[in-house]
Scaffold this active site. Structure first.
Site, PDB file in Angstrom:
ATOM      1  N   ASP A 204     -52.567  -2.701  -8.739  1.00 49.78           N
ATOM      2  CA  ASP A 204     -51.934  -3.834  -8.064  1.00 49.78           C
ATOM      3  C   ASP A 204     -52.315  -3.890  -6.580  1.00 49.78           C
ATOM      4  O   ASP A 204     -52.364  -2.868  -5.897  1.00 49.78           O
ATOM      5  CB  ASP A 204     -50.414  -3.676  -8.204  1.00 49.78           C
ATOM      6  CG  ASP A 204     -49.646  -4.841  -7.603  1.00 49.78           C
ATOM      7  OD1 ASP A 204     -49.789  -5.959  -8.126  1.00 49.78           O
ATOM      8  OD2 ASP A 204     -48.910  -4.628  -6.622  1.00 49.78           O
ATOM      9  N   GLU A 246     -56.802  -5.722  -9.061  1.00 51.60           N
ATOM     10  CA  GLU A 246     -56.234  -7.001  -8.660  1.00 51.60           C
ATOM     11  C   GLU A 246     -56.584  -7.206  -7.195  1.00 51.60           C
ATOM     12  O   GLU A 246     -55.945  -6.659  -6.309  1.00 51.60           O
ATOM     13  CB  GLU A 246     -54.713  -7.048  -8.819  1.00 51.60           C
ATOM     14  CG  GLU A 246     -54.216  -8.475  -8.618  1.00 51.60           C
ATOM     15  CD  GLU A 246     -52.944  -8.638  -7.796  1.00 51.60           C
ATOM     16  OE1 GLU A 246     -52.417  -9.750  -7.763  1.00 51.60           O
ATOM     17  OE2 GLU A 246     -52.497  -7.678  -7.149  1.00 51.60           O
TER      18      GLU A 246
HETATM   19  C1  GLC Z   1     -49.341  -8.579  -7.298  1.00 51.27           C
HETATM   20  C2  GLC Z   1     -48.529  -8.915  -8.526  1.00 51.27           C
HETATM   21  C3  GLC Z   1     -47.296  -9.665  -8.135  1.00 51.27           C
HETATM   22  C4  GLC Z   1     -46.492  -8.835  -7.154  1.00 51.27           C
HETATM   23  C5  GLC Z   1     -47.356  -8.382  -5.978  1.00 51.27           C
HETATM   24  C6  GLC Z   1     -46.672  -7.307  -5.171  1.00 51.27           C
HETATM   25  O1  GLC Z   1     -49.840  -9.717  -6.693  1.00 51.27           O
HETATM   26  O2  GLC Z   1     -49.295  -9.626  -9.443  1.00 51.27           O
HETATM   27  O3  GLC Z   1     -46.513 -10.003  -9.244  1.00 51.27           O
HETATM   28  O4  GLC Z   1     -45.408  -9.565  -6.703  1.00 51.27           O
HETATM   29  O5  GLC Z   1     -48.577  -7.832  -6.399  1.00 51.27           O
HETATM   30  O6  GLC Z   1     -46.650  -6.092  -5.872  1.00 51.27           O
END
Ligand code: GLC
Length: 549
Positions: A204, A246
């Site tokens: 993440d 991500e």
């Molecule tokens: C990423 C996740 C999201 C979350 C953020 C903070 O973007 O996809 O859902 O709120 O990280 O962890």
């Protein structure tokens, strides 16, 4: 059973993103849980899923739905126990599928014992696990991500009289990756889950690990250094397990997260996503082509992840200001549909529940270069509820059948209400009904997945645009050369889609293929043989074809 010798399985895999709380309630408390999910694995296998991605499952006060972790070595009590998790992993592997979990590396919950100790005093040994400052003036160039809620990336802490750094909600303090103890601890946490059998991680919020004055605090060289360390650790100890990034960034910046094949195995292609929707409204392929041409090559064993929707708002961070306004006007006419820099709606409602457009985008999802990620519920065209808090409207209970609570749970009260409107409500839209109807979206999704799996060119093949003059038509080749000495032949596909609501004609230069007789592998229809001159095609509104040459 699981093929453990296939170390590059992720290149062929179809991923399914799943919110445990929403999927199936196994203990009648109104919340989906791990035993519930275990009971539905046959469903996922039947659909054609290879790898399940679980949204965060660790204990959390749920300010950000589990992305605020308060214990990295446990399971949220709503979801079950670590033993339930082990049983789930076993069940997944027994069906030849794999599972990756979300790992929140950038920040913790402000309720995590680390943070509680860190703020107890400036002299606490854990104080330096987070990023502190006496003034909120540092790192001014860093943007605010949750801009609808947060006005600063600094929050004042009354106990220490200092400010702490947070890129997301103020209840999500950022860890300090300049501290070697933090770096080591995160590797130990990876080991904990890998030892329990997970096949990898969706990592993440990767771009934000480090902060440096004078930068926007994203994609810093230090972050790449640490990612390389994670990867080396995985390769040395856990071959065949993967890391998926991500990183919501432009293609050239995401490209860096593959390194020289020594950083992430996979990364989401964020910028292509909104452009698929844009192309449908503009009736031209231009924006898709532009972003694909702007996408650099990646190392041989690296892989993109392609998606249409996920658990967040449909992000419009990777578009220009003008494109964002266009997307908002077209896809979020009601202000409540907008959230931060995005749109809190699901796939089917975004596309007016038009089966042709949904299938068209699915056809691209399954053939563009990379591995596809389906979002739970989109295989039956589930709806959303924009009036629910934050992004909860796209996280409602899975609609299994027409019985009360959509067959999701027997409880009186659910964590969020099931969708029950006339069009998308569980009474009329559910797995049972669509399975019984051969013409349903569920069957077409499953069919496309099955066809995709018969041809490794889609996961591993080269990619080349094939652009007729008519810009309403998008075409591209996916090809896999025969491996020297291998029994399998190479294969080559021409994907053709009509991005408009009108029939379209196009002429393709297929001179190299004179004599070939293309076969549409989706419906088994043969196309006219390729002759000497331009190959003329006529495409029905929103048509999509996967032509094998
Ligand atoms: C990423 C996740 C999201 C979350 C953020 C903070 O973007 O996809 O859902 O709120 O990280 O962890």
């Amino acid at each position: 059973m699981l093929n453990e010798h296939d170390l590059t399985w992720y290149k062929d895999a179809v991923f399914y993103e799943l919110y445990v709380r929403a999927f199936k309630d196994g203990n009648a408390d109104g919340h989906g849980d791990l035993p519930g999910l275990l009971s539905q694995l046959d469903y996922l296998q039947e659909l054609g899923v290879d790898c399940i991605w679980l949204l965060p499952i660790c204990p959390s006060p749920l300010v950000d739905d589990g992305y605020d972790v308060s214990d990295y070595r446990g399971v949220h009590e709503d979801y079950g126990t670590l033993d339930d998790f082990k049983a789930l992993v076993e069940g997944i592997h027994a069906r030849g599928m794999r599972v990756i979990i979300d790992i929140v590396v950038n920040h913790t919950s402000d309720q995590h014992p680390w943070f509680l100790q860190a703020r107890a005093s400036k002299d606490s040994p854990l104080h330096d696990w987070y990023v502190w400052s006496d003034t909120p003036e540092k790192y001014r160039e860093a943007r605010i991500i949750f801009k609808d809620t947060e006005s600063s990336n600094w929050a004042f802490d009354t106990l220490t009289g200092q400010y702490y750094w947070h890129r997301f909600y103020s209840q999500q303090p950022d860890l300090n990756y300049d501290n070697p103890a933090v770096q080591q601890e995160m590797l130990d946490i990876l080991d904990f889950w890998l030892a329990l059998g997970v096949d990898g991680f969706r990592v993440d919020a990767v771009p934000y690990l480090f902060e440096r004055e004078g930068s926007n605090c994203e994609n810093l060289p230090e972050t790449h250094q640490y990612v390389k360390r994670m990867r080396a650790h995985m390769d040395a100890n856990w071959p065949g397990r993967i890391m998926l990034a991500e990183a919501n960034q432009w293609p050239e910046d995401v490209r860096e997260y593959f390194g020289d094949g020594d950083e992430f195995h996979m990364a989401f292609h964020f910028p292509i996503m909104p452009r698929l929707y844009m192309a449908l409204k503009q009736g031209t392929r231009r924006s898709i082509v532009e972003i694909l041409q702007r996408t650099p090559g990646i190392p041989p064993l690296a892989q993109w992840c392609i998606f249409l929707r996920n658990h967040d708002e449909l992000t419009l961070e990777m578009v220009t200001e003008e494109e964002r306004q266009f997307m908002w006007e077209q896809y979020a006419p009601v202000p409540r549909m907008r959230l931060n820099l995005g749109i809190r709606r699901r796939l089917a409602p975004l596309l007016d529940d038009d089966p042709r457009r949904i299938r068209l985008l699915n056809a691209l999802l399954f053939t563009l270069p990379g591995s596809p990620v389906l979002y739970y519920g989109d295989e039956i065209g589930m709806g959303d509820d924009i009036w629910l808090h934050d992004r909860n409207g796209v996280r409602t209970p899975m609609q299994w059948d027409a019985s009360p609570n959509a067959g999701f749970s027997p409880a009186d009260r659910l964590y969020e209400p099931v969708i029950a409107d006339d069009v998308y409500g569980y009474q009329v839209r559910n797995v049972a009904q669509q399975r019984a109807d051969p013409a349903s979206l569920w069957h077409s999704t499953r069919h496309m997945l099955a066809v995709r799996k018969q041809h490794r060119a889609f996961g591993r093949g080269t990619f080349e645009l094939a652009l007729p003059e008519n810009e309403a038509v998008l075409g591209f080749w996916r090809a896999l050369e025969p491996e020297p000495g291998a029994a399998e032949d190479g294969e080559r596909f021409l994907i053709l889609v009509n991005l408009t609501d009108a029939p379209q004609r196009a002429a393709l230069d297929l001179a190299d293929w004179a004599g070939a007789q293309p076969l549409d592998v989706l419906n088994g229809e043969s196309w006219p043989a390729v002759g000497g001159s331009a190959y003329k095609v006529e495409l029905a509104p929103y048509a999509h074809h996967w032509l094998k040459f």
